[in-house]
Design a protein around this motif. Structure first.
Motif, PDB file in Angstrom:
ATOM      1  N   ALA A  87       0.828  -1.207   0.000  1.00 18.13           N
ATOM      2  CA  ALA A  87       0.000   0.000   0.000  1.00 18.13           C
ATOM      3  C   ALA A  87       0.865   1.261   0.000  1.00 18.13           C
ATOM      4  CB  ALA A  87      -0.930  -0.006   1.206  1.00 18.13           C
ATOM      5  N   LYS A  88       1.900   1.270   0.818  1.00 16.69           N
ATOM      6  CA  LYS A  88       2.795   2.433   0.877  1.00 16.69           C
ATOM      7  C   LYS A  88       3.531   2.621  -0.448  1.00 16.69           C
ATOM      8  CE  LYS A  88       3.636   1.878   5.860  1.00 16.69           C
ATOM      9  NZ  LYS A  88       4.652   1.445   6.872  1.00 16.69           N
ATOM     10  N   ALA A  89       3.969   1.525  -1.021  1.00 16.46           N
ATOM     11  CA  ALA A  89       4.702   1.608  -2.283  1.00 16.46           C
ATOM     12  C   ALA A  89       3.793   2.102  -3.411  1.00 16.46           C
ATOM     13  CB  ALA A  89       5.289   0.249  -2.636  1.00 16.46           C
ATOM     14  N   TRP A  90       2.559   1.626  -3.419  1.00 14.43           N
ATOM     15  CA  TRP A  90       1.615   2.044  -4.468  1.00 14.43           C
ATOM     16  C   TRP A  90       1.308   3.532  -4.349  1.00 14.43           C
ATOM     17  CZ3 TRP A  90       0.142   0.114  -8.899  1.00 14.43           C
ATOM     18  CH2 TRP A  90      -0.992   0.635  -9.540  1.00 14.43           C
ATOM     19  N   GLU A  91       1.178   4.008  -3.110  1.00 14.80           N
ATOM     20  CA  GLU A  91       0.929   5.434  -2.906  1.00 14.80           C
ATOM     21  C   GLU A  91       2.139   6.263  -3.317  1.00 14.80           C
ATOM     22  OE1 GLU A  91      -0.349   8.544   0.693  1.00 14.80           O
ATOM     23  OE2 GLU A  91       0.094   6.442   1.146  1.00 14.80           O
ATOM     24  N   ALA A  92       3.334   5.756  -3.034  1.00  8.22           N
ATOM     25  CA  ALA A  92       4.549   6.508  -3.342  1.00  8.22           C
ATOM     26  C   ALA A  92       4.908   6.447  -4.812  1.00  8.22           C
ATOM     27  CB  ALA A  92       5.713   5.966  -2.514  1.00  8.22           C
ATOM     28  N   SER A  93       4.739   5.280  -5.443  1.00 11.04           N
ATOM     29  CA  SER A  93       5.181   5.124  -6.833  1.00 11.04           C
ATOM     30  C   SER A  93       4.541   3.907  -7.477  1.00 11.04           C
ATOM     31  CB  SER A  93       6.710   4.987  -6.898  1.00 11.04           C
ATOM     32  OG  SER A  93       7.135   4.732  -8.232  1.00 11.04           O
ATOM     33  N   PRO A  94       3.409   4.074  -8.174  1.00 13.99           N
ATOM     34  CA  PRO A  94       2.832   2.959  -8.919  1.00 13.99           C
ATOM     35  C   PRO A  94       3.807   2.360  -9.936  1.00 13.99           C
ATOM     36  CG  PRO A  94       1.234   4.736  -8.731  1.00 13.99           C
ATOM     37  CD  PRO A  94       2.539   5.276  -8.219  1.00 13.99           C
ATOM     38  N   ALA A  95       4.696   3.203 -10.472  1.00 16.91           N
ATOM     39  CA  ALA A  95       5.680   2.693 -11.436  1.00 16.91           C
ATOM     40  C   ALA A  95       6.625   1.703 -10.777  1.00 16.91           C
ATOM     41  CB  ALA A  95       6.461   3.851 -12.048  1.00 16.91           C
ATOM     42  N   LEU A  96       7.042   1.990  -9.547  1.00 18.55           N
ATOM     43  CA  LEU A  96       7.896   1.052  -8.828  1.00 18.55           C
ATOM     44  C   LEU A  96       7.170  -0.260  -8.602  1.00 18.55           C
ATOM     45  CD1 LEU A  96      10.438   0.282  -7.220  1.00 18.55           C
ATOM     46  CD2 LEU A  96       9.374   1.360  -5.215  1.00 18.55           C
ATOM     47  N   VAL A  97       5.909  -0.190  -8.188  1.00 21.54           N
ATOM     48  CA  VAL A  97       5.132  -1.409  -7.957  1.00 21.54           C
ATOM     49  C   VAL A  97       5.001  -2.211  -9.245  1.00 21.54           C
ATOM     50  CG1 VAL A  97       2.873  -2.336  -7.294  1.00 21.54           C
ATOM     51  CG2 VAL A  97       3.901  -0.461  -5.983  1.00 21.54           C
ATOM     52  N   ALA A  98       4.780  -1.522 -10.368  1.00 24.42           N
ATOM     53  CA  ALA A  98       4.692  -2.229 -11.652  1.00 24.42           C
ATOM     54  C   ALA A  98       5.978  -2.993 -11.933  1.00 24.42           C
ATOM     55  CB  ALA A  98       4.396  -1.239 -12.777  1.00 24.42           C
ATOM     56  N   ASN A  99       7.114  -2.389 -11.609  1.00 18.08           N
ATOM     57  CA  ASN A  99       8.396  -3.053 -11.865  1.00 18.08           C
ATOM     58  C   ASN A  99       8.609  -4.260 -10.965  1.00 18.08           C
ATOM     59  OD1 ASN A  99      10.676  -1.612 -13.745  1.00 18.08           O
ATOM     60  ND2 ASN A  99       9.092  -0.155 -13.119  1.00 18.08           N
ATOM     61  N   VAL A 100       8.277  -4.137  -9.675  1.00 18.32           N
ATOM     62  CA  VAL A 100       8.537  -5.258  -8.767  1.00 18.32           C
ATOM     63  C   VAL A 100       7.442  -6.317  -8.839  1.00 18.32           C
ATOM     64  CG1 VAL A 100       9.854  -3.776  -7.214  1.00 18.32           C
ATOM     65  CG2 VAL A 100       7.434  -4.211  -6.727  1.00 18.32           C
ATOM     66  N   THR A 101       6.398  -6.072  -9.664  1.00 15.83           N
ATOM     67  CA  THR A 101       5.315  -7.038  -9.831  1.00 15.83           C
ATOM     68  C   THR A 101       5.318  -7.654 -11.231  1.00 15.83           C
ATOM     69  OG1 THR A 101       4.033  -5.622  -8.336  1.00 15.83           O
ATOM     70  CG2 THR A 101       2.848  -7.400  -9.362  1.00 15.83           C
ATOM     71  N   SER A 102       6.321  -7.327 -12.026  1.00 16.80           N
ATOM     72  CA  SER A 102       6.414  -7.859 -13.379  1.00 16.80           C
ATOM     73  C   SER A 102       6.480  -9.379 -13.390  1.00 16.80           C
ATOM     74  CB  SER A 102       7.669  -7.295 -14.061  1.00 16.80           C
ATOM     75  OG  SER A 102       7.958  -8.016 -15.244  1.00 16.80           O
ATOM     76  N   SER A 103       5.836  -9.973 -14.387  1.00 18.43           N
ATOM     77  CA  SER A 103       5.864 -11.431 -14.556  1.00 18.43           C
ATOM     78  C   SER A 103       6.827 -11.845 -15.663  1.00 18.43           C
ATOM     79  CB  SER A 103       4.454 -11.947 -14.861  1.00 18.43           C
ATOM     80  OG  SER A 103       4.392 -13.350 -14.773  1.00 18.43           O
ATOM     81  N   ALA A 104       7.838 -11.009 -15.924  1.00 14.32           N
ATOM     82  CA  ALA A 104       8.773 -11.264 -17.023  1.00 14.32           C
ATOM     83  C   ALA A 104       9.614 -12.516 -16.817  1.00 14.32           C
ATOM     84  CB  ALA A 104       9.688 -10.052 -17.225  1.00 14.32           C
ATOM     85  N   THR A 105       9.581 -13.087 -15.615  1.00 16.02           N
ATOM     86  CA  THR A 105      10.344 -14.318 -15.393  1.00 16.02           C
ATOM     87  C   THR A 105       9.836 -15.482 -16.234  1.00 16.02           C
ATOM     88  OG1 THR A 105       8.951 -14.965 -13.508  1.00 16.02           O
ATOM     89  CG2 THR A 105      10.888 -13.610 -13.040  1.00 16.02           C
ATOM     90  N   MET A 106       8.662 -15.321 -16.860  1.00 15.08           N
ATOM     91  CA  MET A 106       8.169 -16.361 -17.764  1.00 15.08           C
ATOM     92  C   MET A 106       9.142 -16.622 -18.907  1.00 15.08           C
ATOM     93  SD  MET A 106       5.241 -14.424 -20.090  1.00 15.08           S
ATOM     94  CE  MET A 106       4.511 -13.420 -18.817  1.00 15.08           C
ATOM     95  N   TRP A 107       9.934 -15.596 -19.281  1.00 10.14           N
ATOM     96  CA  TRP A 107      10.846 -15.737 -20.421  1.00 10.14           C
ATOM     97  C   TRP A 107      12.170 -16.308 -19.934  1.00 10.14           C
ATOM     98  CZ3 TRP A 107       8.472 -10.511 -20.625  1.00 10.14           C
ATOM     99  CH2 TRP A 107       7.261 -10.558 -21.325  1.00 10.14           C
ATOM    100  N   THR A 108      12.186 -17.619 -19.779  1.00  8.37           N
ATOM    101  CA  THR A 108      13.330 -18.280 -19.161  1.00  8.37           C
ATOM    102  C   THR A 108      14.545 -18.376 -20.080  1.00  8.37           C
ATOM    103  OG1 THR A 108      12.358 -20.430 -19.731  1.00  8.37           O
ATOM    104  CG2 THR A 108      11.946 -19.570 -17.518  1.00  8.37           C
ATOM    105  N   ALA A 109      14.416 -17.969 -21.344  1.00  6.71           N
ATOM    106  CA  ALA A 109      15.613 -17.845 -22.169  1.00  6.71           C
ATOM    107  C   ALA A 109      16.574 -16.822 -21.587  1.00  6.71           C
ATOM    108  CB  ALA A 109      15.239 -17.454 -23.602  1.00  6.71           C
ATOM    109  N   ASN A 110      16.044 -15.934 -20.736  1.00  5.65           N
ATOM    110  CA  ASN A 110      16.880 -14.937 -20.064  1.00  5.65           C
ATOM    111  C   ASN A 110      17.306 -15.360 -18.667  1.00  5.65           C
ATOM    112  OD1 ASN A 110      14.529 -12.842 -21.507  1.00  5.65           O
ATOM    113  ND2 ASN A 110      16.650 -12.830 -22.168  1.00  5.65           N
TER     114      ASN A 110
END
Length: 444
Positions: A87-110
């Protein structure tokens, strides 16, 4: 002893969304803000794995990471309960929350770069998790990736693990997406091709988008894996390809055994590259399929992910098979290219089209979704966890997805504590299904 190439596919995570975080990834940017369907994405990925199993391939999975990353939130100074931090992070920076909530780990070639035991000085298979330093949302992945890989491939006589490279973007390492291996058979000594976008200590004025992989990072991985200098090649990706949206080389090139399928604009000096590969692969009949830009414009290759297909050797099937995203059949130039490949007397004899649209809209095709590893029968017997698929495990995972995943996620949902709780509950159950133990921060 029998050898095989095993594909470990990333399971699409419960927070899969289109936040458009990946600068230089055209598909990611163009779909920013759209509605994502994590349930559909995960089931599409499992269907791809099922298809490959049906062809007789050995298929595994790698789990999604825990998102949002509580470790990352704490590192940014947020305190309190999990819900309070979010909640604090979303209030401070939705962009930060978007980054730490990314599901990009699906691309295991990386996820990592892997050198099989046939190529290394100590006869072990070596793993280096990618630091993914170019993009913040991916740079936080490697600690959990390392835990997962060490659980599945236990350190010891057969497997060796290294830390991710230090050095930030100067030593940017994007894993197997910029690495190809040539060999006669998977258990034979091979040649590693490392593709880089720029030198670590040079200013690449010819790049519009970042050259995420550096030459120095590639050389460091080759050294710590104990590869023979004469059997490791380093080549620069064509800046034109990066600027067109080929942020990783696997968007414009794919290899399997003695076949190299790539776009004319993938490399700066393709003629020299082919000569170098032939010289290092002496005694092996190398087959090069270079697709001219006049036949498939670079923009079409990037749009459809023609070269981000999997090129596989199917047991009992003469010739190789391309596992393609359905988008390739929707563009005239790429569709005709594949038809000509299959109808010619060349090394690629089959083409299978699959639906991975949820991943494609975020800039990841079939090849992005898999980490391929050459393993012997003895290696297979030494694996930990339960991540190699069979029909029973596929059915269990499909039911798990249906039970836990939403069918709609928007970027504004990422601040919802309920989504976090749902995700952590799902992943806690998944670690029991896959017998991974407590690999996640929220389980510590």
């Amino acid at each position: 002893m029998a050898w095989r190439e095993v594909n470990f596919d990333g399971i699409v995570g419960p927070t899969h969304n289109y936040a458009g975080l990946s600068y230089g990834n055209v598909a990611s940017a163009s779909n920013k803000g759209h509605i994502a369907n994590p349930r559909e994405g995960a089931l599409q990925g499992l269907e791809k794995a099922t298809h490959l199993m049906g062809l007789g391939m050995t298929q595994g999975v790698l789990p999604p990471h825990d998102r949002p990353s509580l470790r990352a939130l704490r590192a940014h100074g947020f305190t309190g309960s999990d819900a309070a931090m979010l909640a604090k992070a979303w209030e401070a920076s939705p962009a930060l929350v978007a980054n730490v909530t990314s599901s990009a780990t699906m691309w295991t070639a990386n996820a990592a770069t892997i050198s099989p035991s046939a190529d290394t000085a100590d006869g072990r298979t070596h793993f280096t998790p990618a630091n993914l330093a170019a993009m913040y949302h991916r740079s936080i992945e490697w600690p959990v990736t390392a835990r997962v890989l060490k659980t599945i491939f236990p350190e010891g006589d057969r497997f060796a693990h290294h830390e991710a490279l230090e050095g930030g973007t100067h030593m940017g390492d994007e894993g197997a997406a910029n690495h190809n291996r040539f060999c006669a058979d998977y258990g034979d000594a091979g040649v590693a091709l490392f593709v880089y976008g720029r030198g670590a200590f040079e200013k690449a004025d010819d790049l519009v988008y970042p050259g995420r992989q550096t030459l120095e990072a590639s050389r460091a991985v080759a050294r710590q894996h104990g590869l023979k200098p004469a059997k490791a090649l380093f080549v620069r990706q064509n800046p034109a390809a990066i600027n067109a949206g080929a942020f990783h080389n696997d968007v414009v090139a794919v290899a399997n055994q003695n076949v190299f399928f790539y776009h004319e604009d993938a490399f700066l000096h393709p003629d020299q590259l082919e000569r170098d590969i032939k010289d290092t692969m002496a005694g092996v009949d190398m087959r090069f399929i270079r697709v001219p830009r006049a036949r498939v414009p670079l923009a079409d290759a990037v749009k459809t992910y023609l070269f981000n297909s999997q090129l596989v050797s199917v047991p009992g099937r003469e010739g190789m098979t391309l596992i393609l995203p359905g988008e390739v059949a929707e563009v005239a130039s790429t569709k005709a290219c594949v038809e000509d490949l299959v109808e010619s007397a060349g090394p690629i004899t089959h083409a299978d089209y699959l639906d991975v649209r949820q991943s494609m809209r975020n800039g990841g095709g079939p090849a992005c979704l898999r980490l391929r590893i050459a393993l012997s029968d003895d290696d297979m017997a030494a694996l930990g966890a339960r991540t190699v698929l069979d029909e029973g495990l596929i059915a269990t995972l499909q039911a798990w997805v249906q039970k836990h995943y939403r069918d709609r996620v928007m970027p504004e949902d990422l601040g919802d504590p309920a989504l976090m709780v749902e995700g952590f509950t799902a992943l806690d159950e998944l670690t029991r299904i896959l017998q991974l133990g407590s690999i996640y921060d929220f389980q510590q």
